[in-house]
Design an enzyme around this catalytic site. Structure first.
Site, PDB file in Angstrom:
ATOM      1  N   ASP A  33       0.850  -1.194   0.000  1.00 56.91           N
ATOM      2  CA  ASP A  33       0.000   0.000   0.000  1.00 56.91           C
ATOM      3  C   ASP A  33       0.884   1.242   0.000  1.00 56.91           C
ATOM      4  OD1 ASP A  33      -3.261   0.452   1.026  1.00 56.91           O
ATOM      5  OD2 ASP A  33      -1.887   2.176   0.933  1.00 56.91           O
ATOM      6  N   THR A 125     -15.739  -2.750 -10.075  1.00 55.12           N
ATOM      7  CA  THR A 125     -16.913  -2.089  -9.513  1.00 55.12           C
ATOM      8  C   THR A 125     -18.104  -2.154 -10.464  1.00 55.12           C
ATOM      9  OG1 THR A 125     -17.780   0.115  -8.986  1.00 55.12           O
ATOM     10  CG2 THR A 125     -15.868   0.066 -10.393  1.00 55.12           C
ATOM     11  N   ASP A 126     -19.311  -2.070  -9.904  1.00 55.26           N
ATOM     12  CA  ASP A 126     -20.512  -2.026 -10.758  1.00 55.26           C
ATOM     13  C   ASP A 126     -20.570  -0.742 -11.577  1.00 55.26           C
ATOM     14  OD1 ASP A 126     -21.134  -0.228  -8.721  1.00 55.26           O
ATOM     15  OD2 ASP A 126     -23.030  -1.170  -8.163  1.00 55.26           O
ATOM     16  N   GLU A 127     -19.765   0.269 -11.191  1.00 56.63           N
ATOM     17  CA  GLU A 127     -19.823   1.546 -11.918  1.00 56.63           C
ATOM     18  C   GLU A 127     -19.353   1.421 -13.366  1.00 56.63           C
ATOM     19  OE1 GLU A 127     -18.680   5.138 -10.053  1.00 56.63           O
ATOM     20  OE2 GLU A 127     -19.326   4.478  -8.069  1.00 56.63           O
ATOM     21  N   TYR A 153     -13.337   8.151 -12.775  1.00 59.26           N
ATOM     22  CA  TYR A 153     -13.088   6.983 -11.922  1.00 59.26           C
ATOM     23  C   TYR A 153     -13.582   5.708 -12.596  1.00 59.26           C
ATOM     24  CZ  TYR A 153     -14.196   3.399  -8.467  1.00 59.26           C
ATOM     25  OH  TYR A 153     -14.312   2.205  -7.822  1.00 59.26           O
ATOM     26  N   LYS A 157     -11.492   2.371 -14.039  1.00 59.82           N
ATOM     27  CA  LYS A 157     -11.707   0.993 -13.569  1.00 59.82           C
ATOM     28  C   LYS A 157     -12.091   0.087 -14.755  1.00 59.82           C
ATOM     29  CE  LYS A 157     -11.717  -0.398  -9.874  1.00 59.82           C
ATOM     30  NZ  LYS A 157     -10.608  -0.972  -9.056  1.00 59.82           N
TER      31      LYS A 157
HETATM   32  P1  NAD Z   1     -10.028   3.170  -0.475  1.00 59.51           P
HETATM   33  O1  NAD Z   1      -9.901   4.473  -1.187  1.00 59.51           O
HETATM   34  O2  NAD Z   1     -10.628   3.132   0.874  1.00 59.51           O
HETATM   35  O3  NAD Z   1      -8.583   2.480  -0.354  1.00 59.51           O
HETATM   36  C1  NAD Z   1      -7.673   2.462  -1.418  1.00 59.51           C
HETATM   37  C2  NAD Z   1      -6.332   1.984  -0.876  1.00 59.51           C
HETATM   38  O4  NAD Z   1      -5.418   1.894  -1.983  1.00 59.51           O
HETATM   39  C3  NAD Z   1      -5.703   2.940   0.138  1.00 59.51           C
HETATM   40  O5  NAD Z   1      -5.166   2.213   1.222  1.00 59.51           O
HETATM   41  C4  NAD Z   1      -4.591   3.629  -0.648  1.00 59.51           C
HETATM   42  O6  NAD Z   1      -3.501   4.031   0.154  1.00 59.51           O
HETATM   43  C5  NAD Z   1      -4.193   2.525  -1.627  1.00 59.51           C
HETATM   44  N1  NAD Z   1      -3.567   3.048  -2.851  1.00 59.51           N
HETATM   45  C6  NAD Z   1      -4.022   4.058  -3.643  1.00 59.51           C
HETATM   46  N2  NAD Z   1      -3.143   4.273  -4.641  1.00 59.51           N
HETATM   47  C7  NAD Z   1      -2.157   3.367  -4.502  1.00 59.51           C
HETATM   48  C8  NAD Z   1      -0.974   3.081  -5.237  1.00 59.51           C
HETATM   49  N3  NAD Z   1      -0.631   3.771  -6.333  1.00 59.51           N
HETATM   50  N4  NAD Z   1      -0.159   2.088  -4.800  1.00 59.51           N
HETATM   51  C9  NAD Z   1      -0.485   1.363  -3.673  1.00 59.51           C
HETATM   52  N5  NAD Z   1      -1.575   1.605  -2.939  1.00 59.51           N
HETATM   53  C10 NAD Z   1      -2.411   2.592  -3.347  1.00 59.51           C
HETATM   54  O7  NAD Z   1     -10.812   2.226  -1.498  1.00 59.51           O
HETATM   55  P2  NAD Z   1     -11.916   1.109  -1.207  1.00 59.51           P
HETATM   56  O8  NAD Z   1     -13.222   1.745  -1.081  1.00 59.51           O
HETATM   57  O9  NAD Z   1     -11.409   0.220  -0.147  1.00 59.51           O
HETATM   58  O10 NAD Z   1     -11.889   0.333  -2.606  1.00 59.51           O
HETATM   59  C11 NAD Z   1     -10.977  -0.736  -2.836  1.00 59.51           C
HETATM   60  C12 NAD Z   1     -11.207  -1.288  -4.229  1.00 59.51           C
HETATM   61  O11 NAD Z   1     -12.541  -1.757  -4.336  1.00 59.51           O
HETATM   62  C13 NAD Z   1     -11.017  -0.274  -5.334  1.00 59.51           C
HETATM   63  O12 NAD Z   1     -10.375  -0.917  -6.413  1.00 59.51           O
HETATM   64  C14 NAD Z   1     -12.439   0.134  -5.721  1.00 59.51           C
HETATM   65  O13 NAD Z   1     -12.501   0.498  -7.056  1.00 59.51           O
HETATM   66  C15 NAD Z   1     -13.181  -1.159  -5.460  1.00 59.51           C
HETATM   67  N6  NAD Z   1     -14.605  -1.046  -5.082  1.00 59.51           N
HETATM   68  C16 NAD Z   1     -14.988  -0.229  -4.066  1.00 59.51           C
HETATM   69  C17 NAD Z   1     -16.327  -0.196  -3.675  1.00 59.51           C
HETATM   70  C18 NAD Z   1     -16.798   0.667  -2.530  1.00 59.51           C
HETATM   71  O14 NAD Z   1     -18.000   0.757  -2.289  1.00 59.51           O
HETATM   72  N7  NAD Z   1     -15.921   1.316  -1.779  1.00 59.51           N
HETATM   73  C19 NAD Z   1     -17.257  -0.982  -4.355  1.00 59.51           C
HETATM   74  C20 NAD Z   1     -16.831  -1.797  -5.411  1.00 59.51           C
HETATM   75  C21 NAD Z   1     -15.501  -1.820  -5.747  1.00 59.51           C
HETATM   76  O1  DAU Z   2     -20.797   1.312  -6.730  1.00 58.55           O
HETATM   77  C1  DAU Z   2     -19.503   1.056  -6.291  1.00 58.55           C
HETATM   78  C2  DAU Z   2     -18.795   2.366  -6.025  1.00 58.55           C
HETATM   79  O2  DAU Z   2     -19.370   2.905  -4.834  1.00 58.55           O
HETATM   80  C3  DAU Z   2     -17.296   2.195  -5.866  1.00 58.55           C
HETATM   81  O3  DAU Z   2     -16.749   1.762  -7.080  1.00 58.55           O
HETATM   82  C4  DAU Z   2     -16.642   3.518  -5.436  1.00 58.55           C
HETATM   83  O4  DAU Z   2     -15.262   3.322  -5.185  1.00 58.55           O
HETATM   84  C5  DAU Z   2     -17.319   4.003  -4.169  1.00 58.55           C
HETATM   85  O5  DAU Z   2     -16.782   5.245  -3.773  1.00 58.55           O
HETATM   86  C6  DAU Z   2     -18.822   4.127  -4.383  1.00 58.55           C
HETATM   87  O6  DAU Z   2     -19.121   5.174  -5.330  1.00 58.55           O
HETATM   88  P1  DAU Z   2     -20.368   6.180  -5.127  1.00 58.55           P
HETATM   89  O7  DAU Z   2     -20.120   7.401  -5.908  1.00 58.55           O
HETATM   90  O8  DAU Z   2     -21.654   5.470  -5.346  1.00 58.55           O
HETATM   91  O9  DAU Z   2     -20.229   6.436  -3.528  1.00 58.55           O
HETATM   92  P2  DAU Z   2     -20.315   7.777  -2.643  1.00 58.55           P
HETATM   93  O10 DAU Z   2     -20.309   7.327  -1.227  1.00 58.55           O
HETATM   94  O11 DAU Z   2     -19.315   8.788  -3.068  1.00 58.55           O
HETATM   95  O12 DAU Z   2     -21.750   8.318  -3.002  1.00 58.55           O
HETATM   96  C7  DAU Z   2     -22.907   7.532  -2.817  1.00 58.55           C
HETATM   97  C8  DAU Z   2     -24.117   8.345  -3.271  1.00 58.55           C
HETATM   98  O13 DAU Z   2     -24.299   9.420  -2.348  1.00 58.55           O
HETATM   99  C9  DAU Z   2     -23.940   8.970  -4.630  1.00 58.55           C
HETATM  100  O14 DAU Z   2     -25.191   8.973  -5.296  1.00 58.55           O
HETATM  101  C10 DAU Z   2     -23.526  10.402  -4.324  1.00 58.55           C
HETATM  102  C11 DAU Z   2     -24.228  10.697  -3.021  1.00 58.55           C
HETATM  103  N1  DAU Z   2     -23.523  11.636  -2.104  1.00 58.55           N
HETATM  104  C12 DAU Z   2     -22.226  11.379  -1.797  1.00 58.55           C
HETATM  105  C13 DAU Z   2     -21.539  12.223  -0.933  1.00 58.55           C
HETATM  106  C14 DAU Z   2     -20.088  11.956  -0.618  1.00 58.55           C
HETATM  107  C15 DAU Z   2     -24.207  12.702  -1.543  1.00 58.55           C
HETATM  108  O15 DAU Z   2     -25.404  12.905  -1.811  1.00 58.55           O
HETATM  109  N2  DAU Z   2     -23.519  13.532  -0.701  1.00 58.55           N
HETATM  110  C16 DAU Z   2     -22.210  13.344  -0.382  1.00 58.55           C
HETATM  111  O16 DAU Z   2     -21.642  14.167   0.382  1.00 58.55           O
END
Ligand code: NAD
Ligand code: DAU
Length: 342
Positions: A33, A125-127, A153, A157
């Site tokens: 990381d 991701t589903d995005e 983003y 992905k």
């Molecule tokens: P996060 O932002 O919480 O964590 C990302 C981690 O990656 C951090 O620890 C950061 O330090 C590390 N990182 C970033 N750039 C790096 C680099 N160049 N080299 C090494 N480490 C690096 O993210 P998350 O929410 O835990 O998401 C993890 C994965 O899951 C991502 O690939 C994201 O696309 C995917 N994902 C997230 C969600 C969600 O809801 N959060 C849903 C579906 C998929």
């Molecule tokens: O669907 C999977 C994705 O979910 C992952 O790939 C991404 O890494 C993760 O960040 C997340 O993306 P979203 O954009 O859906 O998550 P976020 O929490 O940023 O936002 C969720 C919803 O809430 C979105 O419709 C935007 C809205 N939102 C978000 C923030 C931060 C608000 O209304 N207010 C806010 O302040």
């Protein structure tokens, strides 16, 4: 086996590390990381005490450093979580998303090929499927849904996913991909919807809902995502993509109101602010394939998961208060200071 987990100091990666250490006592887990703003070593405090765990602070784009670690650790499997993950940040400044999410993935796959890794898993991701209309609740994302991205983003992905497919077909990389819906749970960085609303509500600060709050996300408790990845890694078929989700669609505004209720805070804290550019309307995963082929099912109902999550934020104040008292304050000012109240 030895599993390299990238991005393990972030939200889902850290939960996955704890899941593996708890459920596979025979395995060694090695975390790579960079510790960006989203990575937090204190999150791995307990793991660092475990002799089956090792941590390297490294950028996955740094080929020489990554190869050196592979040379030393000789991993059997790689799970690539490392990414820039926040949509809003990608709209402000896309470049780092392209670097880490695409080129970083390439480095991890090159290292996996060079050192004969038996399984490479890409956490996607589903995005990548874009969004669905609100008036068609019958539609869901399947693995066959065409890629159709909205934000820098999601485009980064999706690019990585295409590269993984190319490496699998052209070079024979034994790869799988998972595409999961929105996660929530412990160690979720407070820039994302659920932890941001919990943290703001606890401090009686405004709760900024984008647009009308009608956008729908499909929420899954993080441990259920971890169990899905674990299954795919051990039993999934090379070359396959697996959608992960628990059929739990909710409107943003309903989530925020629920958090207010659970914390005993007034809904008057809710403020509707300028919408996210290109804001995806609805995500909804069809998880039939992973259920049918690997027997995966989510265990945590949303009501229980949210309860546990709120409890975690209440009992781990130091973790998130440290984050929001640092650089995050500048971020918050920049991202929310300019947003007009609607
Ligand atoms: P996060 O932002 O919480 O964590 C990302 C981690 O990656 C951090 O620890 C950061 O330090 C590390 N990182 C970033 N750039 C790096 C680099 N160049 N080299 C090494 N480490 C690096 O993210 P998350 O929410 O835990 O998401 C993890 C994965 O899951 C991502 O690939 C994201 O696309 C995917 N994902 C997230 C969600 C969600 O809801 N959060 C849903 C579906 C998929
Ligand atoms: O669907 C999977 C994705 O979910 C992952 O790939 C991404 O890494 C993760 O960040 C997340 O993306 P979203 O954009 O859906 O998550 P976020 O929490 O940023 O936002 C969720 C919803 O809430 C979105 O419709 C935007 C809205 N939102 C978000 C923030 C931060 C608000 O209304 N207010 C806010 O302040």
């Amino acid at each position: 086996m030895t599993i390299i987990v990238t991005g393990g100091a972030g939200f889902i990666g850290s939960n996955f590390i704890y899941f593996e250490l708890k459920n596979h006592l025979e395995d060694r887990v090695v975390c790579l990381d960079k510790l960006t703003y989203a990575g937090n070593l204190s999150t791995l405090e307990e793991a660092l005490k475990n002799p089956n765990f090792a941590f390297y602070k490294v950028d996955i784009c740094d080929r020489a450093a990554v190869y050196e670690i592979f040379e030393k650790e000789r991993p059997d499997a790689v799970v690539n979580f490392a990414a820039e993950s926040h949509v809003d940040r990608s709209i402000e400044d896309p470049e780092i998303f392209l670097r880490t999410n695409i080129l970083g993935t390439q480095v991890m796959m090159d290292a996996s090929l060079k050192y004969g890794v038996k399984r490479y898993h890409q956490v996607s991701t589903d995005e990548v499927y874009g969004d669905l209309p609100l008036d068609r609740p019958d539609l869901f994302f399947t693995e066959e849904t065409p890629i159709h991205t909205s934000s820098p983003y999601s485009a980064s992905k999706a690019s990585a996913d295409l590269l993984v497919g190319a490496y699998q077909r052209t070079f024979g990389l034994p790869a799988t991909i998972s595409r999961c819906s929105n996660n929530y749970g412990p160690y979720h960085f407070p820039e994302k919807l659920i932890p941001l609303m919990i943290a703001n509500a606890l401090s009686d600060k405004p709760l900024p809902v984008y647009g009308k709050g009608e956008n729908v996300r499909d929420w899954l408790y993080v441990e259920d995502h971890c169990s899905a990845i674990d299954l795919i890694l051990r039993r999934g078929t090379v070359g396959e993509i697996y959608n992960v989700g628990g059929h739990n669609e909710m409107r943003n505004i309903d989530i925020v109101k629920l958090i207010c209720r659970k914390l005993g805070k007034p809904e008057s804290l809710i403020t509707f602010v300028t919408d996210r550019k290109g804001h995806d309307m609805r995500y909804a995963i069809d998880p039939a394939k992973i259920n049918r082929e690997l027997g995966w099912l989510p265990k945590t109902k949303f009501a229980d998961g949210l309860e546990k999550t709120i409890e975690w934020y209440l009992t781990h104040r130091e973790w998130w208060e440290t984050i929001i008292s640092g650089e995050y304050r500048n971020y918050y000012e920049k991202m929310y200071g300019g947003r007009e109240e609607l």
